[in-house]
Write a protein that holds these residues in place. Structure first.
Motif, PDB file in Angstrom:
ATOM      1  N   ALA A   1      -4.281   4.712  -6.868  1.00  0.00           N
ATOM      2  CA  ALA A   1      -5.467   4.489  -6.039  1.00  0.00           C
ATOM      3  C   ALA A   1      -5.574   3.042  -5.557  1.00  0.00           C
ATOM      4  CB  ALA A   1      -6.727   4.885  -6.815  1.00  0.00           C
ATOM      5  N   LEU A   2      -4.761   2.147  -6.099  1.00  0.00           N
ATOM      6  CA  LEU A   2      -4.723   0.761  -5.598  1.00  0.00           C
ATOM      7  C   LEU A   2      -4.313   0.722  -4.124  1.00  0.00           C
ATOM      8  CD1 LEU A   2      -3.195  -1.271  -8.564  1.00  0.00           C
ATOM      9  CD2 LEU A   2      -5.434  -1.600  -7.505  1.00  0.00           C
ATOM     10  N   ALA A   3      -3.793   1.827  -3.623  1.00  0.00           N
ATOM     11  CA  ALA A   3      -3.464   1.912  -2.200  1.00  0.00           C
ATOM     12  C   ALA A   3      -4.713   1.688  -1.343  1.00  0.00           C
ATOM     13  CB  ALA A   3      -2.839   3.263  -1.869  1.00  0.00           C
ATOM     14  N   ILE A   4      -5.875   2.133  -1.819  1.00  0.00           N
ATOM     15  CA  ILE A   4      -7.103   2.025  -1.015  1.00  0.00           C
ATOM     16  C   ILE A   4      -7.476   0.575  -0.731  1.00  0.00           C
ATOM     17  CG2 ILE A   4      -9.568   2.569  -0.906  1.00  0.00           C
ATOM     18  CD1 ILE A   4      -8.878   5.093  -2.631  1.00  0.00           C
ATOM     19  N   PRO A   5      -7.676  -0.281  -1.752  1.00  0.00           N
ATOM     20  CA  PRO A   5      -8.033  -1.665  -1.421  1.00  0.00           C
ATOM     21  C   PRO A   5      -6.902  -2.412  -0.708  1.00  0.00           C
ATOM     22  CG  PRO A   5      -7.724  -1.431  -3.798  1.00  0.00           C
ATOM     23  CD  PRO A   5      -7.695  -0.052  -3.204  1.00  0.00           C
ATOM     24  N   THR A   6      -5.658  -2.035  -1.024  1.00  0.00           N
ATOM     25  CA  THR A   6      -4.522  -2.702  -0.382  1.00  0.00           C
ATOM     26  C   THR A   6      -4.476  -2.376   1.106  1.00  0.00           C
ATOM     27  OG1 THR A   6      -3.345  -2.529  -2.486  1.00  0.00           O
ATOM     28  CG2 THR A   6      -2.043  -3.111  -0.556  1.00  0.00           C
ATOM     29  N   PHE A   7      -4.631  -1.107   1.453  1.00  0.00           N
ATOM     30  CA  PHE A   7      -4.666  -0.727   2.870  1.00  0.00           C
ATOM     31  C   PHE A   7      -5.909  -1.285   3.565  1.00  0.00           C
ATOM     32  CE2 PHE A   7      -1.808   3.128   1.950  1.00  0.00           C
ATOM     33  CZ  PHE A   7      -0.697   2.527   2.524  1.00  0.00           C
ATOM     34  N   THR A   8      -7.012  -1.417   2.844  1.00  0.00           N
ATOM     35  CA  THR A   8      -8.228  -1.987   3.430  1.00  0.00           C
ATOM     36  C   THR A   8      -8.000  -3.443   3.832  1.00  0.00           C
ATOM     37  OG1 THR A   8      -9.636  -0.508   2.120  1.00  0.00           O
ATOM     38  CG2 THR A   8     -10.674  -2.486   3.013  1.00  0.00           C
TER      39      THR A   8
ATOM     40  N   LEU B   1      -4.283  10.712  -6.107  1.00  0.00           N
ATOM     41  CA  LEU B   1      -4.032   9.346  -6.552  1.00  0.00           C
ATOM     42  C   LEU B   1      -4.879   9.073  -7.784  1.00  0.00           C
ATOM     43  CD1 LEU B   1      -4.270   7.452  -3.130  1.00  0.00           C
ATOM     44  CD2 LEU B   1      -2.283   8.592  -4.110  1.00  0.00           C
ATOM     45  N   ASN B   2      -4.355   8.258  -8.685  1.00  0.00           N
ATOM     46  CA  ASN B   2      -5.136   7.913  -9.873  1.00  0.00           C
ATOM     47  C   ASN B   2      -5.190   6.407 -10.076  1.00  0.00           C
ATOM     48  OD1 ASN B   2      -2.580   7.284 -10.981  1.00  0.00           O
ATOM     49  ND2 ASN B   2      -2.404   9.318 -11.845  1.00  0.00           N
TER      50      ASN B   2
ATOM     51  N   LEU C   1      -3.444   5.639   7.205  1.00  0.00           N
ATOM     52  CA  LEU C   1      -2.993   5.431   5.823  1.00  0.00           C
ATOM     53  C   LEU C   1      -4.176   5.165   4.889  1.00  0.00           C
ATOM     54  CD1 LEU C   1       0.230   3.342   6.461  1.00  0.00           C
ATOM     55  CD2 LEU C   1       0.086   5.679   5.567  1.00  0.00           C
ATOM     56  N   LEU C   2      -5.155   4.414   5.380  1.00  0.00           N
ATOM     57  CA  LEU C   2      -6.354   4.178   4.573  1.00  0.00           C
ATOM     58  C   LEU C   2      -7.093   5.497   4.344  1.00  0.00           C
ATOM     59  CD1 LEU C   2      -8.351   2.372   3.103  1.00  0.00           C
ATOM     60  CD2 LEU C   2      -9.379   1.821   5.331  1.00  0.00           C
ATOM     61  N   TYR C   3      -7.235   6.286   5.388  1.00  0.00           N
ATOM     62  CA  TYR C   3      -7.913   7.580   5.280  1.00  0.00           C
ATOM     63  C   TYR C   3      -7.204   8.492   4.270  1.00  0.00           C
ATOM     64  CZ  TYR C   3      -9.441  12.302   6.330  1.00  0.00           C
ATOM     65  OH  TYR C   3      -9.895  13.589   6.200  1.00  0.00           O
TER      66      TYR C   3
ATOM     67  N   GLY D   1       0.820  -1.208   0.000  1.00  0.00           N
ATOM     68  CA  GLY D   1       0.000   0.000   0.000  1.00  0.00           C
ATOM     69  C   GLY D   1       0.855   1.259   0.000  1.00  0.00           C
ATOM     70  N   CYS D   2       1.946   1.234   0.753  1.00  0.00           N
ATOM     71  CA  CYS D   2       2.854   2.389   0.789  1.00  0.00           C
ATOM     72  C   CYS D   2       3.533   2.599  -0.567  1.00  0.00           C
ATOM     73  CB  CYS D   2       3.905   2.205   1.878  1.00  0.00           C
ATOM     74  SG  CYS D   2       3.221   2.345   3.531  1.00  0.00           S
TER      75      CYS D   2
END
Length: 139
Positions: free
Chosen positions: A77-84, A138-139, A125-127, A68-69
């Motif tokens: 934007a893949l950070a969102i599901p990864t951090f989730t 993020l895109n 981090l999710l927020y 996620g980092c």
């Protein structure tokens, strides 16, 4: 909207933080029966009997946080599901630590600080990732 200047340093700090989590996971995986036998008796049982689901949750939590980092650094934007997924795994792992083995009884009240910090950082981090998507950082 342009990316805030604080995002990259924060993402790098979070990457280092999550790298420490990966190191902790690797260290736990390297615990030999000899090393476990040197722990206090009550802690020996906790390290000897870790169920596979908790180990898998730990792995998903730390490697998900690290990935996620990386996504955050790359402004993806893949950070969102990864951090989730990472946060869900953290909560599952902490369920084992606090409900199944009651780590407070094993290690004392100080055992609460680090897990709470981990959860707070994961939520943060999710927020930031969600906010980043909303603000087009993020895109």
């Amino acid at each position: 909207m342009s990316t805030p200047t604080w995002l990259k340093p924060l993402a790098w700090a979070a990457l280092i933080w999550n790298s420490l989590g990966v190191i902790a996971f690797v260290m736990q995986m390297m615990m030999t029966p000899e090393l476990i036998s040197k722990l206090p008796i009550d802690q020996q049982a906790a390290y000897s009997d870790i169920p596979l689901w908790s180990t898998i949750a730990f792995a998903i939590a730390v490697f998900g946080g690290l990935l996620g980092c990386i996504f955050l650094l790359k402004k993806k934007a893949l950070a969102i599901p990864t951090f989730t997924v990472s946060l869900a795994a953290i909560l599952l792992q902490q369920y084992y630590n606090f409900v199944v083995i009651n780590s407070i009884d094993l290690l004392g009240a100080s055992a609460v600080f680090m897990p709470i910090l981990v959860i707070i950082i994961a939520i943060g981090l999710l927020y930031i990732s969600i906010k980043g998507k909303q603000q087009s950082w993020l895109n």
